[in-house]
Design a protein around this motif. Structure first.
Motif, short mmCIF file in Angstrom:
data_model
loop_
_atom_site.label_atom_id
_atom_site.label_comp_id
_atom_site.label_asym_id
_atom_site.label_seq_id
_atom_site.Cartn_x
_atom_site.Cartn_y
_atom_site.Cartn_z
N PHE A 96 -38.68 58.72 -62.32
CA PHE A 96 -39.71 58.41 -60.92
C PHE A 96 -41.24 58.37 -61.65
O PHE A 96 -42.01 57.60 -61.11
CB PHE A 96 -39.73 59.42 -59.89
CG PHE A 96 -40.29 59.26 -58.85
CD1 PHE A 96 -40.34 58.05 -58.00
CD2 PHE A 96 -41.20 60.34 -58.47
CE1 PHE A 96 -41.36 58.07 -56.90
CE2 PHE A 96 -42.39 60.16 -57.57
CZ PHE A 96 -42.40 59.02 -56.88
N SER A 97 -41.50 59.59 -62.33
CA SER A 97 -42.78 59.51 -62.59
C SER A 97 -43.64 58.33 -63.50
O SER A 97 -44.16 57.93 -63.19
CB SER A 97 -42.92 61.05 -63.44
OG SER A 97 -44.23 61.29 -64.03
N GLU A 99 -48.12 55.57 -51.07
CA GLU A 99 -47.03 56.29 -52.49
C GLU A 99 -45.53 55.90 -52.13
O GLU A 99 -45.00 56.23 -51.11
CB GLU A 99 -47.47 57.39 -52.66
CG GLU A 99 -49.00 57.75 -53.04
CD GLU A 99 -49.29 59.08 -53.80
OE1 GLU A 99 -48.81 60.00 -53.50
OE2 GLU A 99 -50.42 59.09 -54.30
N PRO A 100 -44.93 55.96 -53.27
CA PRO A 100 -43.52 55.98 -53.00
C PRO A 100 -42.80 57.16 -52.70
O PRO A 100 -43.41 58.27 -52.97
CB PRO A 100 -42.92 55.63 -54.66
CG PRO A 100 -44.15 55.79 -55.44
CD PRO A 100 -45.20 55.58 -54.67
N THR A 101 -41.77 57.18 -51.77
CA THR A 101 -41.02 58.41 -51.46
C THR A 101 -40.57 59.26 -52.35
O THR A 101 -40.59 60.27 -52.42
CB THR A 101 -40.14 58.01 -50.29
OG1 THR A 101 -40.83 57.32 -49.08
CG2 THR A 101 -39.40 59.33 -49.80
N GLY A 102 -40.10 58.73 -53.51
CA GLY A 102 -39.39 59.36 -54.48
C GLY A 102 -38.12 58.79 -54.82
O GLY A 102 -37.85 57.66 -55.20
N GLU A 134 -44.96 56.70 -48.39
CA GLU A 134 -45.38 57.80 -47.90
C GLU A 134 -46.77 57.54 -47.86
O GLU A 134 -47.43 56.96 -48.81
CB GLU A 134 -45.33 59.25 -48.68
CG GLU A 134 -43.92 59.49 -48.81
CD GLU A 134 -43.19 60.03 -47.64
OE1 GLU A 134 -43.91 60.87 -46.93
OE2 GLU A 134 -41.95 59.76 -47.41
N LYS A 150 -34.72 64.15 -45.21
CA LYS A 150 -34.77 62.94 -45.90
C LYS A 150 -35.37 61.85 -44.60
O LYS A 150 -35.02 61.87 -43.33
CB LYS A 150 -33.21 62.26 -45.99
CG LYS A 150 -33.10 63.13 -47.26
CD LYS A 150 -31.48 62.42 -47.69
CE LYS A 150 -30.82 63.09 -48.91
NZ LYS A 150 -30.45 64.45 -48.54
#
Lengths: 498, 288
Positions: free
Chosen positions: B58-59, B143-146, B278, B249
């Motif tokens: 992810f990072s 930003e991406p949720t994850g 997000e 979630k």
């Protein structure tokens, strides 16, 4: 609003000398004689104040004196049903058909009336909730009005917010709000919902319902069509009845993560839209190059503002190791100067804890902190005999895994931790299930932005803390919930796009 | 006559193609009931490995430049185009007509192109600068949720999968996807396409198996931030939503309904990217 906040900051000296702790202030009490708190409040349904079907009322007190202020109606399932039906009727018959520009003017009227009646609202808020009058007067009430102003302007401009889509309201929104910022939370919930063309059933928290009913009087005075806003009081059972009512299209909840999860579970299998604004355990990260005195004020404001009854409170302080000693020393001096006591006194910095239950929860967690080996420091100020009080407190030597570093305390209790490198700060700061807010203190602009990128939280304050503005979206990552309130993004929860 | 080499359909986890650790399989049948493959019956452990890989990736993936993510999605389109014949063949063996299969592969190739183009634009559409009353430069960025769990629809098995993965990964999320249970073949071949298109290991992970087993595990996993229930059977959706609440979630559902998956005007949009984002708001001080 922000500027008013800053005025307050300037009035409380930055680097307080220890001599200040011995200063005595003559009481400067806010007048209460102009405030009309009714002996009993009924439910606001269909534009009228009606007795609850339950024929039951419950007492609401002043947490600073434990005296009864009024009694609030207890809405049962029947009342919830009535309110939802009125909201549905208003939605179908009037509110969805009204020209958006007219909707805007109704909302704008509410904003103006809040301004006109601002002092009475502030006093009632302080009496019912325990927060210092200077906060309710300078933050809660002006911000509540500002939210209505902000969203009034959106009502006839929605198509600009959602490119290439047709915007429709969701329908009837059920909204449940907490006790920490009663009127402000009502504004956060009502303003965008109404602007987008929804009708509402709002349930305030059971300990702090008075200003919601005063808002109902304002809504009546604004001539809002009956049923567009319905306000029902009660405790958890009333909220649950609202959440589970089949006639509700959308639920917006602000409160604890535990209850939020319960609501998300109970909406499973329905088509109700949901937004959740839940708990937090926010990191407030201070680098060694930060303006230290300014940071100390920010730390104080971050955790002791509103007695720490703030979901985005900066409750985990991360200090770069090299500044641990001087900052802790300054914090010790500074909390000694915080004036704890009568919330109606304009000098008061820290007011009463909202309820006995909350006080007990804070006490329990603080005990766990000592048991788990952290070192406690508490202000030595005297507190009144009656009412619910907790002295400003902080812990040093806090283990990252301890309860006071992991669980939301929702009180004036700070946990101090340390870090060496920015990477370590990020790692530690992100290490909770929450992700509502974070603070960063440094003189280096590029570092602010890098930290802002890496912190998994919905709101990042840099060289400031606990700032709010109707144009600025607010809401969490991870288990702090989903959806935003405020700003353009605050409209999304209340629209259907096709 | 030469005996052909059969392909073993495996999982795609962390950029590799392991067989399921459970050693179990389920039979994938063609329209006439003939055996097409022994697909992996993914286990809970496989799913956990996939989530771990997605978290690890992810990072790096969310930290790539928007341009870079766009480049990789364009590359995916190119490889889908060049391997179209193989994908069409697999879709046909799974029961599509030749025309349907060709249309599906063309649509999903174009879908990559569509979302590739959004990579450096959606933040401009969904972000904002907020005029606050105070000396702060206040802005909101998506930003991406994850880690996103995707349950692909049964059909169109490949277009449906791509349509749900693309908006998630273009926004910087990493994905663990459960493939169509009845038609997993082309989806698993898609793994080979990810593997050869510069998509970093772990950004997309594909698990085949029985949805009744896999979906509840995915919904309950505490390190999955969002779940896309598009391919969850109707009877199970309520249970998934309930389980998802365990770690709050985000639950996303796309109902293609009568519109159809290949109608580009409805089944692809920046709002599908928004669903896996997000909004972060920053108060940056202004001063001398």
């Amino acid at each position: 609003m922000t500027s008013q906040l800053e005025t307050r900051d300037r009035l409380t000296p930055g680097a307080a000398s220890s001599a200040l702790a011995e200063w005595h202030y003559s009481p400067s009490l806010e007048a209460t004689d102009h405030v009309k708190i009714q002996p009993r409040y009924n439910l606001f349904i269909g534009g009228k104040f009606v007795e609850p079907h339950s024929k039951r009322w419950f007492e609401t007190i002043n947490p600073a004196t434990e005296e009864t202020l009024s009694e609030m109606a207890e809405a049962d399932a029947e009342d919830v049903d009535r309110a939802v039906k009125e909201a549905r009727r208003a939605y179908e018959k009037t509110w969805r058909k009204i020209a958006p520009s007219e909707r805007a003017k109704y909302i704008y009227r509410i904003a103006r009336l809040i301004q006109e009646k601002s002092r009475g609202l502030a006093v009632a808020e302080t009496m019912n909730g325990g927060k210092p009058i200077k906060e309710s007067r300078d933050v809660d009430i002006p911000l509540a009005a500002a939210h209505f102003f902000y969203y009034a302007g959106w009502a006839d401009k929605l198509e600009y917010a959602f490119p290439n889509r047709t915007v429709s309201p969701v329908g009837v929104a059920g909204q449940i709000i907490p006790w920490n910022f009663p009127l402000l939370m009502a504004a956060w919930k009502l303003a965008p919902a109404l602007a987008a063309g929804n009708t509402v059933v709002l349930k305030p928290a059971e300990t702090t319902s008075i200003t919601s009913l005063m808002l109902a009087e304002i809504i009546q005075e604004a001539d809002l069509p009956p049923g567009v806003v319905n306000i029902i009081t009660g405790a958890g059972a009333t909220g649950a009845a609202l959440v589970n009512h089949a006639g509700v299209d959308k639920i917006a909840f602000t409160g604890s993560t535990e209850v939020g999860k319960r609501i998300q579970r109970s909406l499973a299998g329905t088509h109700k839209k949901l937004t959740l604004e839940l708990g937090g355990k926010a990191p407030n990260i201070v680098f060694e190059d930060a303006p230290i005195d300014q940071a100390v004020e920010g730390i104080i404001n971050g955790i002791y503002f509103n007695q720490g009854h703030v979901c985005c409170a900066g409750s985990r302080l991360f200090l770069q190791e090299s500044i641990l000693e001087p900052v802790v020393r300054k914090l010790r001096e500074r909390i000694g100067t915080l004036r704890v006591g009568n919330p109606l006194d304009k000098n008061t910095d820290v007011g009463a804890i909202n309820s006995r239950a909350q006080l007990e929860k804070i006490q329990e967690l603080v005990e766990s902190g000592t048991e788990e080996g952290a070192e406690i420091f508490q202000s030595s100020c005297s507190v009144p005999d009656r009412g619910f009080w907790f002295r400003p407190t902080f812990f040093t030597g806090v283990a990252a895994s301890s309860r006071i570093a992991q669980e939301e305390i929702f009180g004036p209790v700070l946990s101090v931790l340390t870090f060496r490198t920015p990477e370590e700060a990020i790692e530690k700061a992100n290490n909770t299930p929450y992700g509502l807010s974070a603070g960063v203190w440094t003189e280096k602009g590029s570092r602010i932005l890098k930290m802002a990128q890496k912190l998994r939280a919905g709101v990042i304050w840099a060289n400031t803390y606990n700032k709010f503005d109707p144009a600025s979206p607010f809401g969490g990552y991870k288990e702090s919930g989903f959806g935003r309130e405020g700003g353009l993004h605050g409209l999304s929860p209340y629209v259907v796009l096709t | 006559m030469r005996l052909n080499v059969r392909k073993t359909y495996k999982l795609y986890i962390n950029g590799e193609f392991p067989r399921t650790e459970s050693g179990r399989f389920y039979a994938v049948k063609g329209k006439g009931g003939e055996l097409l493959a022994n697909a992996c019956r993914g286990s809970r452990k496989d799913l956990r490995n996939a989530v771990q890989a997605a978290r690890k990736a992810f990072s790096g993936w969310s930290g790539k430049t928007a341009f870079n993510r766009g480049q990789i999605l364009y590359r995916l389109a190119e490889v889908c185009e060049s391997r179209a014949a193989e994908l069409v063949d697999e879709l046909r063996r799974q029961g599509s007509t030749a025309a349907e299969a060709r249309r599906e592969v063309a649509a999903l190739t174009d879908r990559w192109v569509y979302y590739a183009g959004w990579s450096d634009k959606y933040p401009q559409v969904f972000g904002s600068v907020n005029p606050v009353a105070g000396p702060y430069y206040n802005f909101t960025v998506p930003e991406p949720t994850g880690v996103v769990g995707v349950v692909a629809p049964e059909e169109p098995s490949l277009l449906g999968l791509v349509s749900r993965i693309a908006p998630a990964i273009v926004g910087g999320n990493t994905v663990v996807a459960i493939t169509s249970e009845s038609r997993p073949l082309a989806a698993i071949t898609l793994g080979e396409i990810f593997e050869t298109s510069d998509v970093p290991a772990g950004v997309v992970n594909l698990i085949s198996g029985l949805k009744t087993e896999l979906v509840p595990w995915l919904a309950a996993h505490m390190d999955v931030n969002a779940i896309d229930t598009t391919g969850v059977p109707d009877v199970a959706i309520s249970a998934v939503q309930k389980t998802a609440a365990e770690n709050v979630k985000r639950v996303v559902h796309f109902n293609a309904g009568k519109i159809g998956w290949d109608d580009a005007t409805r089944s692809q949009s920046p709002y599908a990217i928004f669903d896996f984002q997000e909004m972060k708001t920053v108060w940056h001080p202004i001063g001398m």
